[in-house]
Design an enzyme around this catalytic site. Structure first.
Site, PDB file in Angstrom:
ATOM      1  N   CYS A  86       0.829  -1.216   0.000  1.00 31.22           N
ATOM      2  CA  CYS A  86       0.000   0.000   0.000  1.00 31.22           C
ATOM      3  C   CYS A  86       0.863   1.265   0.000  1.00 31.22           C
ATOM      4  O   CYS A  86       1.677   1.480   0.897  1.00 31.22           O
ATOM      5  CB  CYS A  86      -0.927  -0.025   1.213  1.00 31.22           C
ATOM      6  SG  CYS A  86      -1.685   1.562   1.607  1.00 31.22           S
ATOM      7  N   CYS A 111       0.412   3.446   3.112  1.00 35.52           N
ATOM      8  CA  CYS A 111       1.082   2.868   4.287  1.00 35.52           C
ATOM      9  C   CYS A 111       2.579   3.158   4.254  1.00 35.52           C
ATOM     10  O   CYS A 111       3.185   3.475   5.285  1.00 35.52           O
ATOM     11  CB  CYS A 111       0.841   1.359   4.343  1.00 35.52           C
ATOM     12  SG  CYS A 111      -0.905   0.881   4.334  1.00 35.52           S
ATOM     13  N   CYS A 154      -9.020   3.432 -12.861  1.00 34.79           N
ATOM     14  CA  CYS A 154      -9.846   2.753 -11.848  1.00 34.79           C
ATOM     15  C   CYS A 154      -9.840   1.237 -12.044  1.00 34.79           C
ATOM     16  O   CYS A 154     -10.218   0.728 -13.103  1.00 34.79           O
ATOM     17  CB  CYS A 154     -11.269   3.298 -11.918  1.00 34.79           C
ATOM     18  SG  CYS A 154     -12.475   2.325 -11.001  1.00 34.79           S
ATOM     19  N   CYS A 157     -13.210  -0.261 -12.906  1.00 36.51           N
ATOM     20  CA  CYS A 157     -13.581   0.005 -14.298  1.00 36.51           C
ATOM     21  C   CYS A 157     -12.883  -0.976 -15.239  1.00 36.51           C
ATOM     22  O   CYS A 157     -13.474  -1.450 -16.219  1.00 36.51           O
ATOM     23  CB  CYS A 157     -13.222   1.440 -14.679  1.00 36.51           C
ATOM     24  SG  CYS A 157     -13.981   2.706 -13.616  1.00 36.51           S
TER      25      CYS A 157
END
Length: 509
Positions: A55, A58, A399, A402
């Site tokens: 992440c 993070c 996205c 998407c």
């Protein structure tokens, strides 16, 4: 024999406890399912970050989180910081409702039933101040000048109430304000030496800060509401740079009108243009938040896309409102003088500026494929055709959801490509905007039935070919509902999209 058995038992117990005892990395406890309960029992105040190694948010938080942990440890605080790799400890993640990374929760006195969600900023000072507010008095009593200096030095912003009678009504209002603010340390004093050091000869409230003018003196009647308004107006720099760490302050603040300067730090007249922006900001404190974005920084490229800007078009200014409907505005002039920026802000506040709607150029082959391509310029004509039922996907190229939907949407287009009155279409909402539709999430699916009253129906059913076909064959009824997916505010935050194979969990702030 008995004593030897007891000794072996004791050694085995010590070894087992040692094996489960939390390790430390940069003063942060590393927790697992096997030692989580032990850590809660050992520490009355425990802040736990649930993270994923991949992440981006993070990774950006890690040095500030470690800095906060070190600061508290050096002070001898009871508060400890910990972290859990939620990708490895899925049981813990599920138990505490982890839906995005990082998720940060505060456990007090071992209470696992209702840990407090951490919602403040991502800098070390923000973390420390928030925790101290949760574990101590709303305002620290400052008995001498050394205590006052320590408080002021401890944070970028600090607020001190100077009251000769700390039981007065004004002092009580000050404490109520202190309780309402999570991320700023407050102090209260009646000490004459502290009054003298900071040039006060009567009761007052001062906001100290390590930027701009250095301090702001509160004026007027001391009430909780007026103090909170005073703090809101003065706690942020005149111009705040948009970064991973400042994003929570920007989005979490009460000022919902933001003007953004997209400026590469490498430009030759960087200081001059930023200076003009800062000069303009002086007249709009508490009304418009002035934000600087380094347009050269990789993490900020999606923000440029969101505003329809390319790097070569910067420096540039845009304004956005983050109320229920997110609306963008563009200055009429490209001049970045303090006077032009000030004029633009005044005209916006007076309601004299129309929203800026982006549109790509219409491709020549926009209607040659089963899925028709819509842009701002042809949207009205196609979507509100009274003789056609038009099903539109509003998407973002970056996205993940998407991307998953794309092959299904193409199959839907193939299914209805020869239908006399059903059109399947898509529109890139990062480059095109229309007044009739406000896109709050990606992907957003909307149905425009063949009527004259400009009806718009949200689709929130199953994202399957069968689900879409049932919806269309039912005239837009089976699967209708409110849109719900990746919030657009996330699109304004840096480094939002992780690798495609990490699509199982939304990356949330």
């Amino acid at each position: 024999m008995l004593s030897r058995s007891l000794l072996c038992l004791a050694l085995a117990w010590v070894a087992r406890v040692g094996a489960d005892a939390p390790e430390e990395e940069d003063n942060v406890l590393v927790l697992k399912k096997s030692n989580f309960a032990e850590a809660l029992a050992a520490h009355n105040y425990l802040l736990v970050e649930f993270y994923a190694p991949w992440c981006g948010h993070c990774k950006a938080l890690a040095p500030e989180y470690a800095k906060a942990a070190a600061k508290l440890k050096a002070e001898g605080s009871e508060i400890r910081l910990a972290k859990v790799d939620a990708t490895e400890e899925s049981d813990l993640a599920q138990q505490y409702g982890v839906r995005g990374y990082p998720t940060i929760k505060f456990f007090k006195n071992g209470d696992t039933a209702s840990p407090k969600e951490y919602t403040a900023g991502r800098e070390a000072d923000d973390i420390v101040n928030w925790l101290k507010k949760r574990t101590g008095p709303a305002a620290t009593t400052l008995s001498d000048t050394a205590a006052a200096e320590t408080l002021i030095d401890s944070s970028e912003v600090a607020v001190i109430g100077f009251f000769k009678d700390v039981e007065s009504d004004s002092a009580k209002q000050f404490l109520l304000a202190a309780e309402a603010v999570d991320d700023i340390p407050f102090g209260i004093t009646s000490n004459s030496g502290v009054f003298s050091k900071y040039q006060l000869d009567k009761d007052g409230v001062v906001l100290f800060k390590k930027f701009d003018e250095g301090r702001n003196n509160f004026e007027g009647e001391v009430t909780k509401e007026k103090l909170l308004d005073f703090i809101k107006h003065n706690q942020l720099p005149l111009v705040i740079e948009f970064t991973e760490q400042t994003a929570p302050k920007i989005f979490g603040g009460e000022i919902k009108t933001h003007i953004l300067l997209f400026l590469p730090k490498s430009v030759s007249d960087y200081d001059g243009k930023l200076g003009n922006f800062k000069k303009a900001a002086e007249g709009f404190k508490g009304k418009i938040l002035f934000i600087f974005i380094d347009s050269d920084h990789t993490d900020n490229q999606r923000i440029l896309e969101f505003f329809g800007l390319k790097k070569e078009e910067c420096p540039a200014v845009r304004l956005i409102t983050l109320e229920e409907e997110m609306t963008k505005y563009k200055p009429e002039s490209d001049e970045l003088t303090a006077e032009k920026i000030t004029e633009f802000c005044h005209r916006f506040l007076e309601g004299k500026i129309k929203p800026h709607l982006m549109s790509q150029e219409l491709p020549e082959d926009w209607d040659k494929q089963p899925v028709k391509v819509l842009v701002g310029k042809n949207f009205e004509e196609v979507a509100f055709d009274e003789k056609k039922n038009v099903f539109v996907e509003f998407y973002a190229p970056w996205c993940g959801h998407c991307k998953q939907l794309a092959p299904i949407w193409d199959k839907l287009g193939e299914t209805y490509k020869d239908h006399e009155n059903i059109i399947i279409a898509k529109m890139d909402s990062t480059a095109n905007e229309v007044e009739a539709v406000k896109v709050h999430s990606f992907p957003t699916l909307k149905f425009f039935p063949a009527t004259a009253d400009r009806t718009v129906i949200d689709y929130n059913g199953e994202r399957t070919l069968d689900g879409f076909k049932k919806f269309l064959e039912s005239g837009g009824q089976d699967g209708a509902g409110d849109d719900d997916d990746v919030d657009l505010e996330e699109a304004l935050e840096p480094d939002m999209e992780e690798d495609d194979d990490q699509k199982a969990v939304k990356d949330e702030l």
